[in-house]
Scaffold this motif. Sequence first.
Motif, short mmCIF file in Angstrom:
data_model
loop_
_atom_site.label_atom_id
_atom_site.label_comp_id
_atom_site.label_asym_id
_atom_site.label_seq_id
_atom_site.Cartn_x
_atom_site.Cartn_y
_atom_site.Cartn_z
N PRO A 119 0.83 -1.21 0.00
CA PRO A 119 0.00 0.00 0.00
C PRO A 119 0.87 1.26 0.00
CG PRO A 119 -0.82 -1.59 1.59
CD PRO A 119 0.50 -2.11 1.12
N SER A 120 0.32 2.35 -0.45
CA SER A 120 1.07 3.60 -0.53
C SER A 120 1.50 4.06 0.86
CB SER A 120 0.22 4.69 -1.18
OG SER A 120 -0.88 5.02 -0.34
N GLU A 121 2.58 4.80 0.91
CA GLU A 121 3.08 5.32 2.19
C GLU A 121 2.04 6.22 2.85
OE1 GLU A 121 5.51 5.56 5.35
OE2 GLU A 121 5.76 4.27 3.58
N GLU A 122 1.22 6.87 2.04
CA GLU A 122 0.16 7.73 2.57
C GLU A 122 -0.80 6.94 3.48
OE1 GLU A 122 -3.36 10.72 0.85
OE2 GLU A 122 -2.44 9.20 -0.44
N LYS A 123 -1.09 5.69 3.11
CA LYS A 123 -2.01 4.89 3.92
C LYS A 123 -1.40 4.53 5.28
CE LYS A 123 -4.57 3.04 0.01
NZ LYS A 123 -4.95 1.85 -0.79
N TYR A 124 -0.08 4.34 5.32
CA TYR A 124 0.59 4.07 6.59
C TYR A 124 0.63 5.33 7.46
CZ TYR A 124 2.09 -0.42 4.69
OH TYR A 124 2.12 -1.69 4.16
N GLN A 125 0.76 6.47 6.82
CA GLN A 125 0.89 7.72 7.57
C GLN A 125 -0.45 8.30 8.00
OE1 GLN A 125 3.79 8.91 8.63
NE2 GLN A 125 4.79 7.17 7.64
N GLN A 126 -1.50 8.08 7.19
CA GLN A 126 -2.80 8.68 7.48
C GLN A 126 -3.84 7.66 7.94
OE1 GLN A 126 -4.20 11.16 4.29
NE2 GLN A 126 -2.25 12.25 4.08
N GLY A 127 -3.58 6.39 7.70
CA GLY A 127 -4.55 5.37 8.08
C GLY A 127 -5.57 5.12 6.99
N LYS A 247 -14.64 8.22 13.24
CA LYS A 247 -13.21 8.14 13.48
C LYS A 247 -12.90 7.13 14.57
CE LYS A 247 -11.95 12.91 12.26
NZ LYS A 247 -11.37 14.19 12.79
N ILE A 248 -11.74 6.49 14.45
CA ILE A 248 -11.20 5.67 15.52
C ILE A 248 -10.21 6.54 16.29
CG2 ILE A 248 -9.81 3.65 16.12
CD1 ILE A 248 -12.51 2.89 15.01
N GLY A 249 -10.44 6.69 17.59
CA GLY A 249 -9.58 7.55 18.40
C GLY A 249 -9.60 8.97 17.88
N ASN A 250 -8.41 9.54 17.65
CA ASN A 250 -8.35 10.92 17.14
C ASN A 250 -8.29 10.97 15.62
OD1 ASN A 250 -5.77 10.10 16.56
ND2 ASN A 250 -4.74 11.50 17.96
N GLY A 251 -8.49 9.82 14.98
CA GLY A 251 -8.51 9.81 13.53
C GLY A 251 -7.12 9.77 12.90
N LYS A 252 -6.10 9.48 13.71
CA LYS A 252 -4.74 9.40 13.20
C LYS A 252 -4.08 8.11 13.68
CE LYS A 252 -4.14 14.43 13.27
NZ LYS A 252 -3.34 15.56 13.82
N PRO A 253 -3.08 7.59 12.94
CA PRO A 253 -2.37 6.40 13.41
C PRO A 253 -1.76 6.65 14.79
CG PRO A 253 -1.84 6.83 11.12
CD PRO A 253 -2.61 8.02 11.61
N GLY A 254 -1.90 5.68 15.69
CA GLY A 254 -1.46 5.86 17.07
C GLY A 254 -0.04 5.39 17.31
N THR A 255 0.49 5.75 18.45
CA THR A 255 1.88 5.43 18.79
C THR A 255 2.08 3.93 19.02
OG1 THR A 255 1.41 5.92 21.12
CG2 THR A 255 2.33 7.70 19.78
N VAL A 256 1.10 3.25 19.59
CA VAL A 256 1.22 1.81 19.81
C VAL A 256 1.28 1.09 18.45
CG1 VAL A 256 0.13 -0.26 20.75
CG2 VAL A 256 0.09 1.87 22.06
N THR A 257 0.38 1.46 17.56
CA THR A 257 0.32 0.86 16.23
C THR A 257 1.64 1.04 15.49
OG1 THR A 257 -2.06 1.21 16.04
CG2 THR A 257 -0.83 0.99 13.98
N MET A 258 2.13 2.27 15.45
CA MET A 258 3.34 2.54 14.68
C MET A 258 4.57 1.92 15.33
SD MET A 258 1.81 3.86 12.26
CE MET A 258 3.14 4.34 11.14
#
Length: 273
Positions: A119-127, A247-258
């Motif tokens: 997947p594009s890097e955008e999907k990893y960065q934005q979810g 949205k899940i949480g604040n709508g951004k990838p979280g620190t635990v996930t990353m």
Amino acid sequence: MKPFCFADGKIIPTESATIHPMDLGLIRGYGIFDFFRTVNYQPLFLEHYLDRFITSAERTYLPLPYTRQQLRDIIVELIEKNDLENGGLRMVLSGGVSENHFSPSEGKLFIFAEPLVFPSEEKYQQGIKLLTLEYVRPIADIKTTNYTLPVWHSVNWKRLGAEDVLYHWNGWVSESSRSNFFMVKDGVLHTPDQHILLGITRKHILQVAGQVVIRPISLEEVWEADEAFISSTTKVLLPVTQLDERKIGNGKPGTVTMGILEKFRELEKETVA
């Protein structure tokens, strides 16, 4: 597809591979498959994928006339013939041609080499966004070729801005159509324990993540999660930041996930070093 595949008991040009039109894989959608990656010409976590493929064949009553070592040798030769430095290998065992056109028979083994685009890097960065879908995959703990519902449903995904779906049944979530599902609440990682495929990427995420609670998870809990992500061979780990229109949480990838994604990538480097 890459130029060479395994079919009819030998390595042949991929364009020459054939299957009988009355094979149960075609007329009943009955068969199994598995898919794994190559990294620097090495099949990543190969033994775990072979474990699952061999077990799937046994549990679906499909004869697999090759030993584990023979499968290894075929895979090594395919990687070399296709110069598959970083790509994918797909093993498929069809349901076979049976006398009554219904009962499992002696099928046909194919192993295809494929290019692989993450997947594009955008999907990893934005979810990504998932759509909820009320469904339980048949014999979910076996990797069958039956993807009829999600293939049909996927026609709408792009229009709705979604990457995939999240299956749920009677209020309990299970998995995505091609991925396992995880959620984070108060810093703790949780993942469902029922109606799921025991993914190989999931298995290694459990290894690197440390404390993980494996249990039934309700759809209501997912709505209230701080973070969520899906995992699979072809994605590794993709943050989920939206479910339907919420949205899940604040709508951004979280620190635990990353953080888990970073640990998995380190494990991958160590495995192929």
